[in-house]
Write a protein that holds these residues in place. Structure first.
Motif, PDB file in Angstrom:
ATOM      1  N   PHE A   8     -30.466 -27.025 -45.236  1.00 46.40           N
ATOM      2  CA  PHE A   8     -30.676 -25.671 -45.732  1.00 46.40           C
ATOM      3  C   PHE A   8     -29.528 -25.221 -46.625  1.00 46.40           C
ATOM      4  CE2 PHE A   8     -33.358 -25.058 -41.745  1.00 46.40           C
ATOM      5  CZ  PHE A   8     -34.539 -25.240 -42.439  1.00 46.40           C
ATOM      6  N   THR A   9     -28.305 -25.627 -46.307  1.00 47.08           N
ATOM      7  CA  THR A   9     -27.165 -25.294 -47.157  1.00 47.08           C
ATOM      8  C   THR A   9     -27.314 -25.931 -48.525  1.00 47.08           C
ATOM      9  OG1 THR A   9     -25.675 -25.100 -45.254  1.00 47.08           O
ATOM     10  CG2 THR A   9     -24.659 -25.456 -47.397  1.00 47.08           C
ATOM     11  N   SER A  10     -27.809 -27.181 -48.554  1.00 46.65           N
ATOM     12  CA  SER A  10     -28.010 -27.861 -49.825  1.00 46.65           C
ATOM     13  C   SER A  10     -29.126 -27.206 -50.633  1.00 46.65           C
ATOM     14  CB  SER A  10     -28.334 -29.333 -49.574  1.00 46.65           C
ATOM     15  OG  SER A  10     -28.532 -30.018 -50.789  1.00 46.65           O
ATOM     16  N   ILE A  11     -30.231 -26.847 -49.959  1.00 47.33           N
ATOM     17  CA  ILE A  11     -31.340 -26.181 -50.652  1.00 47.33           C
ATOM     18  C   ILE A  11     -30.862 -24.874 -51.283  1.00 47.33           C
ATOM     19  CG2 ILE A  11     -33.537 -24.983 -50.283  1.00 47.33           C
ATOM     20  CD1 ILE A  11     -34.177 -27.077 -48.154  1.00 47.33           C
ATOM     21  N   ALA A  12     -30.027 -24.145 -50.524  1.00 47.74           N
ATOM     22  CA  ALA A  12     -29.525 -22.853 -51.018  1.00 47.74           C
ATOM     23  C   ALA A  12     -28.366 -23.011 -51.982  1.00 47.74           C
ATOM     24  CB  ALA A  12     -29.100 -21.988 -49.836  1.00 47.74           C
ATOM     25  N   ARG A  13     -27.933 -24.274 -52.228  1.00 46.55           N
ATOM     26  CA  ARG A  13     -26.825 -24.571 -53.138  1.00 46.55           C
ATOM     27  C   ARG A  13     -25.524 -23.953 -52.655  1.00 46.55           C
ATOM     28  NH1 ARG A  13     -30.729 -23.297 -58.294  1.00 46.55           N
ATOM     29  NH2 ARG A  13     -31.974 -25.183 -58.127  1.00 46.55           N
ATOM     30  N   GLY A  14     -25.237 -24.237 -51.370  1.00 41.47           N
ATOM     31  CA  GLY A  14     -24.000 -23.781 -50.772  1.00 41.47           C
ATOM     32  C   GLY A  14     -22.997 -24.903 -50.635  1.00 41.47           C
ATOM     33  N   ASN A  15     -22.003 -24.710 -49.789  1.00 46.41           N
ATOM     34  CA  ASN A  15     -20.931 -25.681 -49.580  1.00 46.41           C
ATOM     35  C   ASN A  15     -21.388 -26.733 -48.579  1.00 46.41           C
ATOM     36  OD1 ASN A  15     -18.583 -27.097 -49.048  1.00 46.41           O
ATOM     37  ND2 ASN A  15     -17.278 -25.277 -49.083  1.00 46.41           N
ATOM     38  N   VAL A  16     -21.989 -27.810 -49.061  1.00 42.30           N
ATOM     39  CA  VAL A  16     -22.547 -28.845 -48.200  1.00 42.30           C
ATOM     40  C   VAL A  16     -21.467 -29.570 -47.383  1.00 42.30           C
ATOM     41  CG1 VAL A  16     -23.872 -30.988 -48.141  1.00 42.30           C
ATOM     42  CG2 VAL A  16     -24.572 -29.135 -49.660  1.00 42.30           C
ATOM     43  N   PRO A  17     -20.346 -30.005 -47.991  1.00 42.02           N
ATOM     44  CA  PRO A  17     -19.308 -30.656 -47.173  1.00 42.02           C
ATOM     45  C   PRO A  17     -18.837 -29.776 -46.015  1.00 42.02           C
ATOM     46  CG  PRO A  17     -18.876 -31.003 -49.500  1.00 42.02           C
ATOM     47  CD  PRO A  17     -19.984 -30.009 -49.428  1.00 42.02           C
ATOM     48  N   ALA A  18     -18.713 -28.475 -46.255  1.00 40.92           N
ATOM     49  CA  ALA A  18     -18.295 -27.568 -45.182  1.00 40.92           C
ATOM     50  C   ALA A  18     -19.351 -27.518 -44.095  1.00 40.92           C
ATOM     51  CB  ALA A  18     -18.038 -26.176 -45.746  1.00 40.92           C
TER      52      ALA A  18
ATOM     53  N   VAL B 276     -37.191 -20.219 -45.363  1.00 39.86           N
ATOM     54  CA  VAL B 276     -37.505 -19.149 -46.319  1.00 39.86           C
ATOM     55  C   VAL B 276     -36.232 -18.622 -46.975  1.00 39.86           C
ATOM     56  CG1 VAL B 276     -38.473 -16.831 -46.564  1.00 39.86           C
ATOM     57  CG2 VAL B 276     -39.576 -18.492 -45.057  1.00 39.86           C
ATOM     58  N   ILE B 277     -35.204 -18.381 -46.159  1.00 36.22           N
ATOM     59  CA  ILE B 277     -33.943 -17.852 -46.688  1.00 36.22           C
ATOM     60  C   ILE B 277     -33.295 -18.842 -47.652  1.00 36.22           C
ATOM     61  CG2 ILE B 277     -31.591 -17.178 -46.058  1.00 36.22           C
ATOM     62  CD1 ILE B 277     -32.704 -16.070 -43.469  1.00 36.22           C
ATOM     63  N   ALA B 278     -33.307 -20.127 -47.294  1.00 35.84           N
ATOM     64  CA  ALA B 278     -32.670 -21.139 -48.140  1.00 35.84           C
ATOM     65  C   ALA B 278     -33.327 -21.196 -49.508  1.00 35.84           C
ATOM     66  CB  ALA B 278     -32.734 -22.503 -47.457  1.00 35.84           C
ATOM     67  N   ARG B 279     -34.641 -21.138 -49.547  1.00 32.98           N
ATOM     68  CA  ARG B 279     -35.340 -21.208 -50.833  1.00 32.98           C
ATOM     69  C   ARG B 279     -35.047 -19.967 -51.678  1.00 32.98           C
ATOM     70  NH1 ARG B 279     -39.233 -23.753 -47.345  1.00 32.98           N
ATOM     71  NH2 ARG B 279     -39.544 -25.909 -47.982  1.00 32.98           N
ATOM     72  N   ARG B 280     -34.938 -18.823 -51.047  1.00 36.02           N
ATOM     73  CA  ARG B 280     -34.617 -17.613 -51.804  1.00 36.02           C
ATOM     74  C   ARG B 280     -33.174 -17.645 -52.288  1.00 36.02           C
ATOM     75  NH1 ARG B 280     -37.638 -12.673 -48.483  1.00 36.02           N
ATOM     76  NH2 ARG B 280     -39.780 -13.404 -48.895  1.00 36.02           N
ATOM     77  N   ARG B 281     -32.258 -18.166 -51.466  1.00 37.45           N
ATOM     78  CA  ARG B 281     -30.860 -18.267 -51.875  1.00 37.45           C
ATOM     79  C   ARG B 281     -30.719 -19.203 -53.079  1.00 37.45           C
ATOM     80  NH1 ARG B 281     -29.382 -14.341 -49.348  1.00 37.45           N
ATOM     81  NH2 ARG B 281     -28.617 -14.303 -47.203  1.00 37.45           N
ATOM     82  N   SER B 282     -31.590 -20.197 -53.171  1.00 37.76           N
ATOM     83  CA  SER B 282     -31.482 -21.164 -54.282  1.00 37.76           C
ATOM     84  C   SER B 282     -31.750 -20.511 -55.633  1.00 37.76           C
ATOM     85  CB  SER B 282     -32.466 -22.321 -54.066  1.00 37.76           C
ATOM     86  OG  SER B 282     -33.806 -21.875 -54.165  1.00 37.76           O
TER      87      SER B 282
END
Length: 346
Positions: A123-133, A313-319
């Motif tokens: 979900f972090t990757s879908i939302a384009r967040g900090n994946v390593p973290a 749902v949240i991850a897709r909207r964050r993207s």
């Protein structure tokens, strides 16, 4: 197993259907007498083997490397093992209007288990967040949860946890900690084998969880525990868990903003700090609650599927946020289940 065709905003995990099918099997054909003893022994062995695989798969070096981003990881750990349990304790006021005491104990247990790994990463990757973290935060939470969750259960559930006692502490050590440590010690020699056969061993993980669920729900059926759960109580449990998840999603997002984290770190904190692991929780519930494990497992199963659906749902909207980095790669799909990914989701 192929994912069921369903609206993209409502992902249904096929493994959850298997879990529900296992519950139905236990309701129709519960293990009794000698069969119950065999199932209980097999479940005990499966739990020990499951945590042995956790130890063999989880890289301690990766988890410890995550400490470098200590503010983020302390925040996730605080959400998982402090804020969540406090909300669980506050839900005591909902007994007996919305929850029965056994359902409350199961809900409180949900708030004590560690976070997931793969779904947080996906979900972090879908939302384009900090994946390593997210990787480090989920791994570190899982590692800490091996010790902290049983300690919190001892402190907060006490004698009301369906038989939690000094004997349960011994069971935790023998069934969870000893196999986990053994896996860590042998990881140098078997880690490569485990990595090469990840898919096959993943089936072992899932089968072990199904066995644990079948044993727990069989004991509940034999003892007539399910007569205590009415449709109204079940609806009340769903409503309480929906509020719990919503509160944690809001706190992790805006709390991280208040602490000065950037957008990518806030995404990792939200997804790692608001979810609970079915894979780690089910075996622990079997050890801690004994014959009452069926009612303890039910809130965790419901919360797990709910968090997958809402966070998708949240991850897709964050993207689609204006500040999102479009160059980040998205995974094909989020975690199938915390249960099915003992190596992927502690």
């Amino acid at each position: 197993m192929k994912r069921l065709r369903w609206p993209s905003w409502m992902p249904i995990d096929p493994y959850i259907l298997l879990l529900l099918g296992t519950v139905g099997l236990a309701a129709l054909l519960p293990a009794r007498g000698t069969g119950a003893d065999v199932a209980s022994g097999a479940s005990t062995g499966a739990i020990a083997f499951l945590f042995f695989l956790y130890g063999a798969r989880l890289s301690t070096r990766e988890a410890m490397d995550g400490v470098r981003h200590w503010r983020l990881h302390v925040t996730v750990l605080a959400c998982t093992f402090v804020v969540f349990p406090l909300l669980g304790l506050a839900s005591r006021g909902l007994v007996p209007v919305f929850l029965t005491d056994p359902l409350y104990q199961g809900l409180l247990f949900v708030t004590l288990v560690p976070s997931t790994i793969q779904s947080s990463i996906a979900f972090t990757s879908i939302a384009r967040g900090n994946v390593p973290a997210a990787i480090c935060a989920g791994s570190f939470s899982s590692l800490v949860g091996i010790v902290v969750t049983p300690l919190l259960a001892a402190a907060l559930l006490g004698g009301s946890g369906g038989g939690f006692s000094a004997d349960s502490v011994v069971k935790i050590v023998l069934q969870l900690l000893v196999p986990f440590v053994a896996g860590q010690l042998l990881r140098r020699w078997i880690g490569g084998f485990v990595a090469r056969h990840r898919k096959v061993l993943g089936l072992v993980d899932r089968g072990s969880i199904l066995l644990v669920v079948y044993t727990a729900f069989s004991e509940g059926m034999v003892q007539g525990i399910w007569h205590q759960v009415s449709p109204v109580r079940l609806a009340g449990l769903l409503a309480v868990e929906a509020v719990l998840l919503a509160v944690m999603l809001v706190l992790t997002w805006y709390g991280a903003k208040g602490l000065g984290f950037g957008r990518e770190d806030r995404i990792a904190i939200q997804f790692a700090g608001s979810k609970k692991s079915l894979a780690a929780g089910l075996p622990m519930a079997g050890v801690l609650f004994g014959a009452q494990a069926s009612l303890a497992v039910l809130p965790l199963m419901l919360f797990h599927q709910m968090q997958l659906m809402v966070c998708a749902v949240i991850a897709r909207r964050r993207s689609h946020d204006p500040g999102a980095d479009p160059s980040r790669e998205r995974p094909a799909a989020p975690e199938r289940t915390g249960a099915g990914s003992a190596g992927r989701s502690a």
